[in-house]
Design an enzyme around this catalytic site. Structure first.
Site, PDB file in Angstrom:
ATOM      1  N   TRP A 271       0.838  -1.200   0.000  1.00 56.68           N
ATOM      2  CA  TRP A 271       0.000   0.000   0.000  1.00 56.68           C
ATOM      3  C   TRP A 271       0.879   1.258   0.000  1.00 56.68           C
ATOM      4  O   TRP A 271       0.656   2.182  -0.785  1.00 56.68           O
ATOM      5  CB  TRP A 271      -0.922   0.030   1.209  1.00 56.68           C
TER       6      TRP A 271
ATOM      7  N   GLY B  67      -5.241  -2.174  -1.809  1.00 57.14           N
ATOM      8  CA  GLY B  67      -5.447  -2.385  -0.387  1.00 57.14           C
ATOM      9  C   GLY B  67      -5.926  -1.156   0.356  1.00 57.14           C
ATOM     10  O   GLY B  67      -6.107  -1.189   1.581  1.00 57.14           O
ATOM     11  N   ASP B  68      -6.158  -0.057  -0.370  1.00 53.15           N
ATOM     12  CA  ASP B  68      -6.560   1.193   0.272  1.00 53.15           C
ATOM     13  C   ASP B  68      -8.016   1.124   0.719  1.00 53.15           C
ATOM     14  O   ASP B  68      -8.911   0.876  -0.087  1.00 53.15           O
ATOM     15  CB  ASP B  68      -6.368   2.360  -0.705  1.00 53.15           C
ATOM     16  N   VAL B  69      -8.247   1.366   2.010  1.00 54.18           N
ATOM     17  CA  VAL B  69      -9.601   1.276   2.563  1.00 54.18           C
ATOM     18  C   VAL B  69     -10.502   2.345   1.955  1.00 54.18           C
ATOM     19  O   VAL B  69     -11.682   2.109   1.687  1.00 54.18           O
ATOM     20  CB  VAL B  69      -9.562   1.390   4.100  1.00 54.18           C
TER      21      VAL B  69
ATOM     22  N   LEU C   6     -10.344   3.633  -1.080  1.00 55.52           N
ATOM     23  CA  LEU C   6     -10.725   3.177  -2.416  1.00 55.52           C
ATOM     24  C   LEU C   6     -11.802   2.104  -2.316  1.00 55.52           C
ATOM     25  O   LEU C   6     -12.806   2.141  -3.043  1.00 55.52           O
ATOM     26  CB  LEU C   6      -9.495   2.643  -3.140  1.00 55.52           C
TER      27      LEU C   6
END
Length: 305
Positions: A240, A259-261, A263
Site C-alpha cells: 500500500w 489495499g486502500d480502505v 478506495l
C-alpha cells in the site's frame, strides 16, 4: 516565464494545460482543516519554501484561465536557478505536464467514473514531489483514519520542521531527513507514532540523508514495478505504501493501491455493494482503466471527501 523580482510581486507565470481547473484542485487541497503545509482560500494557495537557503512565502493564483501566477508574499526573491526549481516543483505538485484527454475518454466510457469525471473535471493528482515527505505521509497514514494521519503529520512537522510566522499564521516546511539523524525512537513515540512507524520514519530519513535512496534513483528504474521493489526493501514499507508513493510522488498513472480502505469504501458506496470489494475484484473492475488506475483512484477518493 520570468516576471519582476521584488516583495509582494510576481516572480513568474506558468502556462496551464487544457483540462485543468484550479478551483477544483483548491477544493481538494482544502479537504482537511488539519493540513499544516499550506493554506488555501477561494483565490489561491500559500506555501512556505526554503529557496537559496532563505525562507520565502509563495502564493499561487490563477487570475486568467491560461496562466498560474507565482507571487512572492514574504522574503527575498530567489535567483533564477531557485525559481526554476520552484517552477518544476509546482509543475509536479499539480501534474501540469500531463495530457488528461485520454483519461477523460476512459472515464466518460465508464459508468463508475463518468459522474465523478464530470463533477471534478479539471482535477489533477495533487502530488508530493519530495520523496521523504511522500514516504512519511504514507507511513503516517498506515491503518489510521485521515484525520489522525493529519494530526500525526502536524505534530511531526511542528516538532522538526522549519516555520514562519506571517500575517497571524504559522507556515511550516516539512522537516528534512537530515534533521532526524540524532532523533531517538522515544521522541517520536511522544508524538503518538507507533514503534513500527517511528522506526520506519527514522530508517527512511537515514537512507535519504545518506544518499542511499532518492526520487531520481526511483524514477531512473526501468519500470514502476522496479521502483516499487526498491521501496519494498525498506522495513515497514509494504504494497500500500509503495503504491501510494508511486502515485503521489513518482508520477505513475498505473499505480493502483488496491489495499486502500478509502478506495474500497468508495467503490462499495458507488456500486451499492453490501461489503467492501476484494483486491481481486478491484483489479477486475479496473481493467477498462488500464494506464490510468491512479487517476481513477484519485477521483474515486473524491466520492468520500
Amino acid at each position: 516565464m520570468w516576471g519582476r523580482r521584488g516583495m509582494n510581486d510576481l516572480l513568474f507565470e506558468l502556462p496551464l494545460p487544457a483540462l485543468f481547473d484550479f478551483d477544483v484542485c483548491l477544493e481538494y487541497l482544502n479537504r482537511s482543516p488539519l493540513e499544516c503545509l499550506y493554506r488555501t482560500d477561494q483565490q489561491g494557495v500559500t506555501r512556505y519554501f526554503i529557496l537559496d537557503n532563505m525562507p520565502v512565502l509563495i502564493r499561487l493564483t490563477v487570475p486568467e484561465e491560461s496562466k498560474l501566477q507565482v507571487t512572492l508574499l514574504h522574503g527575498t526573491a530567489p535567483g533564477p536557478e531557485a525559481q526554476e526549481r520552484l517552477a518544476r516543483y509546482i509543475m509536479e505538485w499539480f501534474d501540469l505536464g500531463r495530457d488528461l484527454a485520454p483519461f477523460y475518454r476512459v472515464a466518460e466510457a465508464d459508468p463508475l467514473l463518468q459522474p465523478l469525471a464530470q463533477q471534478h473535471r479539471g482535477l489533477r493528482i495533487v502530488g508530493i514531489p519530495d520523496l521523504f515527505e511522500a514516504l512519511c505521509w504514507a507511513i503516517l497514514g498506515q491503518q489510521v483514519n485521515l484525520a489522525f494521519a493529519y494530526r500525526l503529520k502536524h505534530q511531526l512537522t511542528a516538532a522538526y520542521g522549519k516555520s514562519l510566522e506571517w500575517g497571524g499564521q504559522t507556515y511550516y516546511e516539512f522537516p528534512a531527513p537530515e534533521v532526524f539523524a540524532e532523533v531517538e525512537l522515544e521522541e517520536l513515540f511522544a508524538l503518538q507514532l507507533t514503534r513500527s512507524k517511528a522506526r520506519t520514519v527514522l530508517e527512511v530519513a537515514a537512507l535519504i540523508a545518506s544518499g542511499g535512496l532518492s526520487r531520481e534513483e526511483l524514477l531512473a528504474k526501468p519500470s514502476p514495478e522496479a521502483a516499487e521493489q526498491r521501496l519494498l526493501e525498506i522495513r515497514g514499507v509494504g504494497p500500500w505504501t509503495s503504491q501510494y508513493v508511486r502515485m503521489r510522488c513518482l508520477d505513475d498513472t498505473t499505480a493502483f493501491p488496491v489495499g486502500d480502505v478509502g478506495l474500497q469504501n468508495a467503490v462499495k458506496f458507488l456500486t451499492g455493494m453490501d461489503r467492501k470489494p476484494t483486491p481481486a475484484e478491484l483489479v477486475q473492475l479496473a481493467q477498462p482503466w488500464r494506464g490510468w488506475e491512479a487517476y481513477a483512484t484519485f477521483y474515486l477518493w473524491r466520492a468520500l471527501y
